[in-house]
Design an enzyme around this catalytic site. Structure first.
Site, PDB file in Angstrom:
ATOM      1  N   ASP A 172      -5.593 -16.282   5.502  1.00 30.50           N
ATOM      2  CA  ASP A 172      -6.683 -17.003   4.837  1.00 30.50           C
ATOM      3  C   ASP A 172      -7.497 -17.823   5.835  1.00 30.50           C
ATOM      4  O   ASP A 172      -8.726 -17.859   5.796  1.00 30.50           O
ATOM      5  CB  ASP A 172      -6.175 -17.874   3.674  1.00 30.50           C
ATOM      6  N   ASP A 231      -7.073  -4.277   4.975  1.00 32.24           N
ATOM      7  CA  ASP A 231      -8.027  -3.721   4.025  1.00 32.24           C
ATOM      8  C   ASP A 231      -9.106  -4.747   3.709  1.00 32.24           C
ATOM      9  O   ASP A 231     -10.306  -4.477   3.808  1.00 32.24           O
ATOM     10  CB  ASP A 231      -7.268  -3.315   2.752  1.00 32.24           C
ATOM     11  N   LYS A 287       0.476 -13.451   6.589  1.00 28.00           N
ATOM     12  CA  LYS A 287       0.724 -14.529   5.611  1.00 28.00           C
ATOM     13  C   LYS A 287       2.192 -14.923   5.698  1.00 28.00           C
ATOM     14  O   LYS A 287       2.896 -15.005   4.687  1.00 28.00           O
ATOM     15  CB  LYS A 287       0.394 -14.047   4.190  1.00 28.00           C
ATOM     16  N   TYR A 300       0.802  -1.227   0.000  1.00 35.81           N
ATOM     17  CA  TYR A 300       0.000   0.000   0.000  1.00 35.81           C
ATOM     18  C   TYR A 300       0.828   1.266   0.000  1.00 35.81           C
ATOM     19  O   TYR A 300       0.296   2.360  -0.152  1.00 35.81           O
ATOM     20  CB  TYR A 300      -0.846   0.012   1.266  1.00 35.81           C
TER      21      TYR A 300
END
Ligand code: NAP
Length: 411
Positions: free
Chosen positions: A276, A300, A222, A156
């Site tokens: 996830d 986000d 992640k 970002y």
């Protein structure tokens, strides 16, 4: 403070900051940005509710209109004038409506620029259920989260170059010297995640969990795939807990190995989940999660997802917090197709104001706002987004806010 075009109000006083605390007068000057699209619907509606709540607790807000987005462009020839950033810096607490970001074409998001320029490093979004709001869950009341999203780094940060640019070609060439082969027709984006930014975000999240009696802080990452960015986020997060909050936190491993699964009184459990997995856990084991801290991109996605669990964007408030500075805004965007129609739900903007009150130490006012919004929705007075699912008395943006103020008088 000298502004190019702004004229600060003559009434009211400035919010100050000393020794790590805000000093809020009874009549603070608060800048606001109406924003683009439905900003012109939801912001004026929300300000009316905030005025009424302030009056109810014996305070008065002196609003100071500042500009960003299309309105700013018309006035300054710039979408984000220096005046606007200066005013937020000077007055410390501001509220805004959504701003439109054109897709592609070299535009950097104004929201991202505001957050980064002012170093508003944490995007803090509470997600909880309001009775009467239609939700896709069977038990939406189990959702009670506060998401802390890092706001200044990650993919970002806007470090990217288009396919075929000199910079992209240079990078591809340089990376080939490190043994990395990248297709020549690639656009390139860079994902920096630092120890400094991670630690101050996680520090804020843990401190918040301690102060508000929350049970756990979950680091969402992640790290299984992106070891030195997302994986490092997890490691640095645990380090903060261990080095700075040793007597107030236990890790999930410690909880099971040392305490037999029984959380010691007065502690916050620090755990981590892969992003996830976290999405499905929020659906299947909702009430096991409380405060969540995560890098920018995960945050986000997860903020909108979590907002969806309790009824969607029309009711989800947010804030961008730095040291001694906060800008409050709804999670939703400018929904241009509804602009100026007095149609959309102002709840997210109003509840962003409730967060602002809380940040200013006006806790009672914040509760009054939340309660009046809940009463209004529960009574069945609702905007189209809720009405289309559950019916009730369909009202416009303005009328919804008026009903909230009316209910506030009855408290
Ligand atoms: P959006 O503006 O949030 O709208 C998406 C949909 O969410 C709307 O079509 C509407 O659903 C629903 N919605 C949003 N706000 C609502 C409200 N107050 N009341 C009821 N329903 C509401 O998302 P977008 O269309 O992806 O983005 C539009 C622009 O906003 C883009 O330029 C984007 O970059 C920008 N944006 C700005 C911010 C910000 O300023 N912080 C945040 C996100 C996006 P239905 O169509 O189903 O009625």
């Amino acid at each position: 403070m000298e502004f190019e075009k702004l004229k600060p109000p003559e009434e009211g006083s400035k919010i100050e900051y000393a020794d790590g605390r805000l000093i809020v007068p009874n009549n603070p000057i608060i800048p606001y940005i109406e924003g683009d699209g439905i900003g012109r619907d939801v912001v004026p509606a929300a300000l009316k509710v905030l005025d009424a709540a302030a009056e109810k607790i014996g305070k008065e807000i002196v609003w100071f209109k500042i500009y960003a987005g299309e309105e700013a462009y018309r006035l300054y020839g710039s979408y984000l004038p220096e005046d606007t950033l200066k005013a937020i810096k000077e007055y410390r607490v501001a509220i805004k409506g959504p701003l439109t970001t054109p897709v592609g074409g070299g535009y950097r998001s104004l929201n991202v620029t505001i957050r980064q320029t002012l170093d508003l490093y944490a995007c803090v979004r509470p997600v909880y259920y309001i009775e009467g709001v239609p939700s896709p869950l069977k038990n939406p009341e189990k959702v009670n989260l506060v998401i802390f999203r890092e706001n200044t780094e990650d993919v970002y940060a806007g470090i990217e170059w288009p396919r075929g640019s000199e910079e992209a070609e240079k990078l591809i060439e340089f990376l080939s010297t490190l043994g990395v082969s990248i297709r020549k027709d690639s656009g390139i984006g860079i994902k920096p995640i630092s120890e400094f930014a991670t630690k101050r975000l996680v520090r804020l999240a843990i401190q918040y969990a301690i102060d508000s009696g929350r049970k756990s802080v979950t680091l969402v990452h992640k790290g299984n795939i992106m070891k030195y960015t997302e994986g490092a986020f997890r490691d640095w997060g645990y380090e903060v807990a261990k080095e700075e909050f040793a007597d107030k936190t236990v890790t999930e491993d410690e909880l099971w190995n040392e305490y037999g699964g029984k959380q010691p009184e007065g502690t916050v459990v620090v755990k981590d989940r892969i992003a996830d997995n976290m999405f499905q856990q929020l659906l299947t084991r909702t009430d096991e999660y409380d405060v969540l801290a995560m890098p920018n991109l995960n945050g986000d996605y997860m903020s909108d997802f979590a907002a969806g669990l309790v009824g969607g964007l029309g009711v989800a408030p947010g804030s961008n917090i730095g040291d001694g500075m906060g800008v409050f805004e709804p999670v939703h965007g400018s929904a241009p197709k509804y602009a100026g129609q007095n149609k959309v739900n102002p709840t997210a903007e109003i509840l962003s104001g409730a967060l602002m009150f809380e940040y200013m130490g006006w806790k009672e006012g914040s509760e009054i706002i939340k309660k009046s919004v809940e009463m209004t929705i529960k009574s069945g007075t609702v905007t189209y987004d809720i009405h289309r699912h559950v019916g009730g008395k369909l009202v416009g943006t303005r009328e919804f806010a008026e009903a909230v103020v009316e209910n506030m008088h009855s408290l």
